[in-house]
Scaffold this motif. Structure first.
Motif, short mmCIF file in Angstrom:
data_model
loop_
_atom_site.label_atom_id
_atom_site.label_comp_id
_atom_site.label_asym_id
_atom_site.label_seq_id
_atom_site.Cartn_x
_atom_site.Cartn_y
_atom_site.Cartn_z
N HIS A 60 7.92 4.41 -6.86
CA HIS A 60 6.81 3.52 -6.47
C HIS A 60 5.51 4.31 -6.57
CE1 HIS A 60 4.43 0.65 -4.28
NE2 HIS A 60 4.25 1.46 -3.27
N ASP A 85 8.25 1.77 0.52
CA ASP A 85 8.21 0.77 -0.55
C ASP A 85 9.18 1.11 -1.67
OD1 ASP A 85 6.24 -0.30 0.97
OD2 ASP A 85 4.63 -0.01 -0.47
N HIS A 130 -0.73 4.53 0.50
CA HIS A 130 -0.65 3.07 0.40
C HIS A 130 -1.82 2.51 -0.39
CE1 HIS A 130 2.62 2.90 3.29
NE2 HIS A 130 1.94 3.75 4.04
N HIS A 183 4.05 7.13 1.90
CA HIS A 183 3.37 7.39 0.62
C HIS A 183 1.91 6.99 0.79
CE1 HIS A 183 4.48 3.15 0.49
NE2 HIS A 183 3.58 2.95 -0.45
FE FE Z 1 3.13 1.02 -1.37
#
Ligand code: FE
Length: 229
Positions: free
Chosen positions: A112, A129, A57, A55
């Motif tokens: 997330h 995450d 970050h 993803h």
């Molecule tokens: Fe993250």
């Protein structure tokens, strides 16, 4: 198969190197460790085929752009990735063939962030995450949504076989791996009776913003480049 869990201590980020005889992939590489990755790949005789981020970050700058420049690897993120320099966008169910007998199956697990993915590698799952050891990724920024994350967890990730080995994108307490069964039994975020209860739990967290967020998110939308390219 080669499977290495590498740590970036400053941000407690795990990067995974997976590979076969000749080809490899790096998942969630950190820009500061670019030279370390290139040396390790060289020492192991591996060509980097893919650089993958689970993803966008918020806590570290990605090495995807640097790795692409150094190695010519394909840079991968999942739909709806908005990073400008991704060369391959994947979707739920797509399979990335890293080398003979080494493949990653992508599972879209928004919550997330809306572009969060986990990757199934045989009897392992790299959970980014989405699922952490005794925790879950925060849902209070970057298009995060606790209700969506609940469904990603309970309808997808936690339905993997119970003995599936779990490898998260971070750990702040020194844990390195878990299993689906262990998390179902002992992860305090998963001991909820309903989606509404999970949303209430996540909304009550009130976490501070990550230290590097103001730098990391804009840079990661350019695959780790500090200026537009
Ligand atoms: Fe993250």
């Amino acid at each position: 198969m080669i499977f290495r869990q590498l740590i970036h201590r400053d941000t407690s980020t795990y990067t995974y190197l997976i590979g076969g005889e000749t080809r490899a992939a790096l998942i969630d590489p950190v820009a500061e460790d670019l030279d370390k990755y290139v040396q390790l790949l060289d020492e192991l005789g591996l060509t980097l085929a893919y650089g993958i981020d689970t993803h966008v970050h918020a806590d570290h700058v990605t090495a995807l752009g640097g790795l692409r420049d150094c190695t010519g690897c394909v840079t991968v993120m999942g739909h709806p990735a908005r990073a400008q320099c991704v060369s391959q966008t994947i979707a739920d169910g797509d399979v990335i063939e890293v080398d003979d007998g080494v493949s990653l199956r992508a599972m879209h697990t928004p919550g997330h962030t809306d572009d969060s993915y986990v990757f199934v590698l045989g009897d392992r799952v790299l959970t980014g995450d989405t699922l952490l050891i005794r925790g879950t990724g925060r849902t209070d920024f970057q298009n995060g949504d606790a209700a969506t994350q609940y469904r990603s967890l309970f309808d997808k990730v936690l339905r993997l076989p119970p003995d599936t080995r779990v490898y998260p994108g971070h750990d702040y307490r020194g844990f390195t791996e878990s299993t689906i069964a262990e998390e179902l039994a002992h992860n305090p975020r998963l001991q909820v009776e309903s989606q509404d209860a999970y949303v209430a739990l996540m909304n009550a967290l009130r976490l501070p913003s990550p230290r590097h967020m103001d730098i990391a998110v804009p840079a990661n939308l350019r695959c780790g480049k500090t200026s537009p390219s």
